[in-house]
Structure formats: C-alpha cells, structure tokens
Design a protein around this motif. Sequence first.
Motif, PDB file in Angstrom:
ATOM      1  N   HIS A 100       0.844  -1.196   0.000  1.00  0.00           N
ATOM      2  CA  HIS A 100       0.000   0.000   0.000  1.00  0.00           C
ATOM      3  C   HIS A 100       0.881   1.248   0.000  1.00  0.00           C
ATOM      4  CE1 HIS A 100      -3.785   1.967   2.030  1.00  0.00           C
ATOM      5  NE2 HIS A 100      -3.749   2.169   0.723  1.00  0.00           N
ATOM      6  N   ASP A 101       0.510   2.256  -0.786  1.00  0.00           N
ATOM      7  CA  ASP A 101       1.332   3.462  -0.799  1.00  0.00           C
ATOM      8  C   ASP A 101       0.475   4.718  -0.811  1.00  0.00           C
ATOM      9  OD1 ASP A 101       0.595   3.995  -3.493  1.00  0.00           O
ATOM     10  OD2 ASP A 101       2.328   2.911  -4.257  1.00  0.00           O
ATOM     11  N   GLU A 102       1.140   5.836  -0.609  1.00  0.00           N
ATOM     12  CA  GLU A 102       0.469   7.123  -0.453  1.00  0.00           C
ATOM     13  C   GLU A 102      -0.276   7.530  -1.721  1.00  0.00           C
ATOM     14  OE1 GLU A 102       1.688  11.680   0.899  1.00  0.00           O
ATOM     15  OE2 GLU A 102       3.176  10.081   0.897  1.00  0.00           O
ATOM     16  N   ALA A 103       0.328   7.283  -2.871  1.00  0.00           N
ATOM     17  CA  ALA A 103      -0.313   7.666  -4.132  1.00  0.00           C
ATOM     18  C   ALA A 103      -1.619   6.898  -4.332  1.00  0.00           C
ATOM     19  CB  ALA A 103       0.638   7.410  -5.297  1.00  0.00           C
ATOM     20  N   GLU A 104      -1.603   5.607  -4.023  1.00  0.00           N
ATOM     21  CA  GLU A 104      -2.817   4.796  -4.149  1.00  0.00           C
ATOM     22  C   GLU A 104      -3.893   5.292  -3.191  1.00  0.00           C
ATOM     23  OE1 GLU A 104      -4.217   0.111  -3.854  1.00  0.00           O
ATOM     24  OE2 GLU A 104      -2.226   0.711  -3.180  1.00  0.00           O
ATOM     25  N   ALA A 105      -3.494   5.638  -1.978  1.00  0.00           N
ATOM     26  CA  ALA A 105      -4.457   6.119  -0.999  1.00  0.00           C
ATOM     27  C   ALA A 105      -5.099   7.422  -1.460  1.00  0.00           C
ATOM     28  CB  ALA A 105      -3.781   6.306   0.362  1.00  0.00           C
ATOM     29  N   ARG A 106      -4.314   8.280  -2.076  1.00  0.00           N
ATOM     30  CA  ARG A 106      -4.868   9.550  -2.569  1.00  0.00           C
ATOM     31  C   ARG A 106      -5.843   9.323  -3.723  1.00  0.00           C
ATOM     32  NH1 ARG A 106      -2.875  14.118  -0.514  1.00  0.00           N
ATOM     33  NH2 ARG A 106      -0.985  13.983   0.763  1.00  0.00           N
ATOM     34  N   GLU A 107      -5.544   8.371  -4.603  1.00  0.00           N
ATOM     35  CA  GLU A 107      -6.459   8.059  -5.697  1.00  0.00           C
ATOM     36  C   GLU A 107      -7.759   7.452  -5.169  1.00  0.00           C
ATOM     37  OE1 GLU A 107      -6.414   8.675  -9.034  1.00  0.00           O
ATOM     38  OE2 GLU A 107      -4.783  10.002  -8.388  1.00  0.00           O
ATOM     39  N   ASP A 108      -7.638   6.620  -4.132  1.00  0.00           N
ATOM     40  CA  ASP A 108      -8.836   6.002  -3.546  1.00  0.00           C
ATOM     41  C   ASP A 108      -9.778   7.048  -2.956  1.00  0.00           C
ATOM     42  OD1 ASP A 108      -7.983   3.530  -4.295  1.00  0.00           O
ATOM     43  OD2 ASP A 108      -7.283   2.914  -2.305  1.00  0.00           O
ATOM     44  N   ARG A 109      -9.222   8.140  -2.431  1.00  0.00           N
ATOM     45  CA  ARG A 109     -10.074   9.203  -1.895  1.00  0.00           C
ATOM     46  C   ARG A 109     -10.994   9.755  -2.978  1.00  0.00           C
ATOM     47  NH1 ARG A 109      -5.597  12.862   1.411  1.00  0.00           N
ATOM     48  NH2 ARG A 109      -4.364  11.114   2.138  1.00  0.00           N
ATOM     49  N   LYS A 110     -10.450   9.908  -4.176  1.00  0.00           N
ATOM     50  CA  LYS A 110     -11.229  10.468  -5.273  1.00  0.00           C
ATOM     51  C   LYS A 110     -12.336   9.522  -5.721  1.00  0.00           C
ATOM     52  CE  LYS A 110      -7.108  12.839  -7.034  1.00  0.00           C
ATOM     53  NZ  LYS A 110      -6.139  12.938  -8.176  1.00  0.00           N
ATOM     54  N   GLN A 111     -12.041   8.220  -5.699  1.00  0.00           N
ATOM     55  CA  GLN A 111     -12.988   7.252  -6.240  1.00  0.00           C
ATOM     56  C   GLN A 111     -13.974   6.735  -5.198  1.00  0.00           C
ATOM     57  OE1 GLN A 111     -11.096   4.144  -8.432  1.00  0.00           O
ATOM     58  NE2 GLN A 111     -13.004   3.153  -9.027  1.00  0.00           N
ATOM     59  N   TYR A 112     -13.501   6.533  -3.954  1.00  0.00           N
ATOM     60  CA  TYR A 112     -14.335   5.880  -2.957  1.00  0.00           C
ATOM     61  C   TYR A 112     -14.736   6.781  -1.797  1.00  0.00           C
ATOM     62  CZ  TYR A 112     -12.286   1.923  -5.436  1.00  0.00           C
ATOM     63  OH  TYR A 112     -11.873   1.052  -6.408  1.00  0.00           O
ATOM     64  N   GLY A 113     -14.234   8.009  -1.771  1.00  0.00           N
ATOM     65  CA  GLY A 113     -14.550   8.911  -0.676  1.00  0.00           C
ATOM     66  C   GLY A 113     -13.446   8.953   0.354  1.00  0.00           C
ATOM     67  N   LYS A 114     -13.601   9.876   1.291  1.00  0.00           N
ATOM     68  CA  LYS A 114     -12.546  10.163   2.255  1.00  0.00           C
ATOM     69  C   LYS A 114     -12.779   9.467   3.590  1.00  0.00           C
ATOM     70  CE  LYS A 114     -11.891  14.771   0.258  1.00  0.00           C
ATOM     71  NZ  LYS A 114     -11.980  16.232   0.501  1.00  0.00           N
ATOM     72  N   SER A 115     -11.683   9.186   4.272  1.00  0.00           N
ATOM     73  CA  SER A 115     -11.711   8.743   5.659  1.00  0.00           C
ATOM     74  C   SER A 115     -11.336   9.919   6.553  1.00  0.00           C
ATOM     75  CB  SER A 115     -10.740   7.581   5.876  1.00  0.00           C
ATOM     76  OG  SER A 115     -11.151   6.444   5.143  1.00  0.00           O
ATOM     77  N   VAL A 116     -11.540   9.745   7.837  1.00  0.00           N
ATOM     78  CA  VAL A 116     -11.245  10.817   8.782  1.00  0.00           C
ATOM     79  C   VAL A 116      -9.749  10.929   9.045  1.00  0.00           C
ATOM     80  CG1 VAL A 116     -11.600  11.574  11.169  1.00  0.00           C
ATOM     81  CG2 VAL A 116     -13.531  10.717   9.828  1.00  0.00           C
ATOM     82  N   TRP A 117      -9.050   9.793   9.036  1.00  0.00           N
ATOM     83  CA  TRP A 117      -7.653   9.788   9.488  1.00  0.00           C
ATOM     84  C   TRP A 117      -6.772   9.055   8.483  1.00  0.00           C
ATOM     85  CZ3 TRP A 117      -4.499  12.369  12.297  1.00  0.00           C
ATOM     86  CH2 TRP A 117      -3.313  11.817  12.769  1.00  0.00           C
ATOM     87  N   TYR A 118      -5.692   9.706   8.046  1.00  0.00           N
ATOM     88  CA  TYR A 118      -4.730   9.128   7.125  1.00  0.00           C
ATOM     89  C   TYR A 118      -3.333   9.043   7.719  1.00  0.00           C
ATOM     90  CZ  TYR A 118      -8.214   9.420   3.436  1.00  0.00           C
ATOM     91  OH  TYR A 118      -9.346   9.245   2.671  1.00  0.00           O
ATOM     92  N   GLY A 119      -3.148   9.446   8.958  1.00  0.00           N
ATOM     93  CA  GLY A 119      -1.857   9.325   9.601  1.00  0.00           C
ATOM     94  C   GLY A 119      -0.772  10.090   8.880  1.00  0.00           C
ATOM     95  N   ALA A 120       0.348   9.404   8.611  1.00  0.00           N
ATOM     96  CA  ALA A 120       1.491  10.044   7.954  1.00  0.00           C
ATOM     97  C   ALA A 120       1.134  10.570   6.577  1.00  0.00           C
ATOM     98  CB  ALA A 120       2.645   9.048   7.848  1.00  0.00           C
ATOM     99  N   TRP A 121       0.105  10.009   5.943  1.00  0.00           N
ATOM    100  CA  TRP A 121      -0.309  10.433   4.614  1.00  0.00           C
ATOM    101  C   TRP A 121      -1.299  11.589   4.640  1.00  0.00           C
ATOM    102  CZ3 TRP A 121      -1.581   4.755   2.919  1.00  0.00           C
ATOM    103  CH2 TRP A 121      -0.387   4.060   2.696  1.00  0.00           C
TER     104      TRP A 121
END
Length: 334
Positions: free
Chosen positions: A72-93
């Motif tokens: 899992h990486d930061e770039a993938e997590a950022r793309e997931d926000r756009k497609q699936y919505g946001k979470s409250v906490w991303y920690g270091a990301w």
Amino acid sequence: MIVDQDGSGPGGSNQMAMMVLLQSPAVRVLGLTMVSGNAWEPEETAHTLRMLELIHRTDVPVVPGAVFPLVHDEAEAREDRKQYGKSVWYGAWGDSAEHNSGQPYHAPMVVPPLAEGMPTTKPADEDAAHFMVRQVHAHPHEVTIYAAGPLTNIALALKLDPQFAEWTRGIVIMGGSLEPRTDDPEFATDPRHEFNFWFDPEAAHIVLRAHWPRIDLTTVDISVKTLFTKEMMQQIAAAHTPAAQYVAKWTTEYHYLWDELEAAAWIDPKIITKERELYIDVDLTRGPNYGNTLSWSAKTKPERDVQLVHVQEELDSARFDRMFVELMKAPPQK
C-alpha cells in the motif's frame, strides 16, 4: 515484551501507551520498535527518544523500523479518496488542511523541529525486524509482541524467520473493527475500517495468519468505550514525577485510550470482562473494502489457514482508568 508502535508525539495516545508498559514493574521492555503509521517513522523515533529522556528511561533502546508499508502506498491512498470517498484519518499520509488532523504534512525522511526538544540520545544501530528476531531467539517462548501500529515490522520479522511467531509467548494487537456502537464519524458509516490494518493490509494479513501461541485483539469496538478525561489529567498533573509532568505538558487531546487499553489489559487481564473467539483476517481486494476487517466463527471460517483470535469486547472501566492514572503518576522504573 517488545513494543512495536507508531510513536507520534509529543504526548498523546501512542507515547502514553508505551509509558504504560515502561512504568509498570510487571513488565520488562526489551525495546521500542518504530513503524510509520500515525506519523513517519523517523519523526516517531525522535519523539520516542525524547520521551525516554524526559521520563528518565534511556536504558530502553529505540529501534528504527519500516518507513513504508509492504505494498500500500500514499499515491494509491490519494487516488482512492477520489474514487471511494474520504476517511477521517490518514496518519502520515494526511493533510491537516484537508482533513483537519492538526498534523502538518511533511516528506517521509524529514524530522521537523520537535516542540519538546530534539533528543540527544541515538536510536539503536539495527532495524526493527532483525531486532525482534534476535530478541525472541535470545528469550525463547518468553517474549510477547505488543503491536499498536501498522504491522509492517512484524510481517518483515516473520519473513526473516518463518518460525518467529512460534518462538514468542504470543502477540497483542490494537487493530481491526467489527461493529462498534458509536456515532463517531470515523466508524459509524464504515464499521469495518480501522487505520492500523488499512495502512498496511498485506502486513496485517501476514501477521494474523502466523502461528502465534496466542493472539489478543483490542479492536475499535472496545476502544471507543474508553476516554481520557480532564479529571484524569488533573490527577496525573498533581504528581511531580517525570512521567506525570511529561503527560501534563505534552498531551493535549482528550480522546479514546486505544493503545493504552491494549497495554493495560496485557498487564492485568481482569480489565477485560468479556471476550469473543473469532477467526480474523484482512480484505486484500483492491477497492472500497481494501484493508477492512474480516471475521468468522468456528462454524463459518474458511478452510484456509486462519487463526483463532481472542477479541476483547467489554472492560472494567474503573479498574482500567485507575491503573492508567497510577502508572502515569509512578516514578521511573529501574
């Protein structure tokens, strides 16, 4: 015990959880291994070294660990926000402006100036996974692994030594979420999502499949039944010990005591008044459920090699709160 933690700071839940174990006369902490999660590992290492200086426990080594998850990486997590919505906490990301986390974003290897002062002590000249394997073989069947962040370091130790888990006394994990009864927006609409498992799902999968003598799991479900209150802080601040003064000065949040409960319940199992035996894994399917907690009963579990987990459900809150406050007030252990 080996304490594996995403040691963001100063103060706060991650540092106080380590202090529960460091302050207890019942625990011998062999080392504090750091893993990226709530913050990047290099910054966490600095905060933890400084915490040990301030509470007079520089005898305990701090061991640098994984900066990045296995897959899992930061770039993938950022793309997931756009497609699936946001979470409250991303920690270091996370981005404090976007997520109101109160934690400014910076690059992985940057250690910004620390509010509590930069440490003068140095981390161990060894990586977390090798340290874990070495210590477990030096103390066969005696060491419990305390895992309170993403499970990257422990997964790496298992890959270095396939029998690593079997040489321990067991593992206690803060992670996973099943069906928490809460209005907290982080979980109310996404009850199977939990940060530690989500940040490195592949590591969580590896760790949960290993053959530990025993697995104890502190989930979101029981964690949200705890709370650090201003009254507890007042009791702690009234003590003049190094640990109490560190907490009083640097802990500014009044929130759930996730990792502190995990630590205290290992020291005093009577804190947990109800548990359930389940088989636990993590969803590795890419998509909106990536990193979610999977669970089965003995009757419904798959044929694949999943492990029995003691899932904590209820606690004696008064017993836990009292123990936590007393340990934060205690003098340094020798």
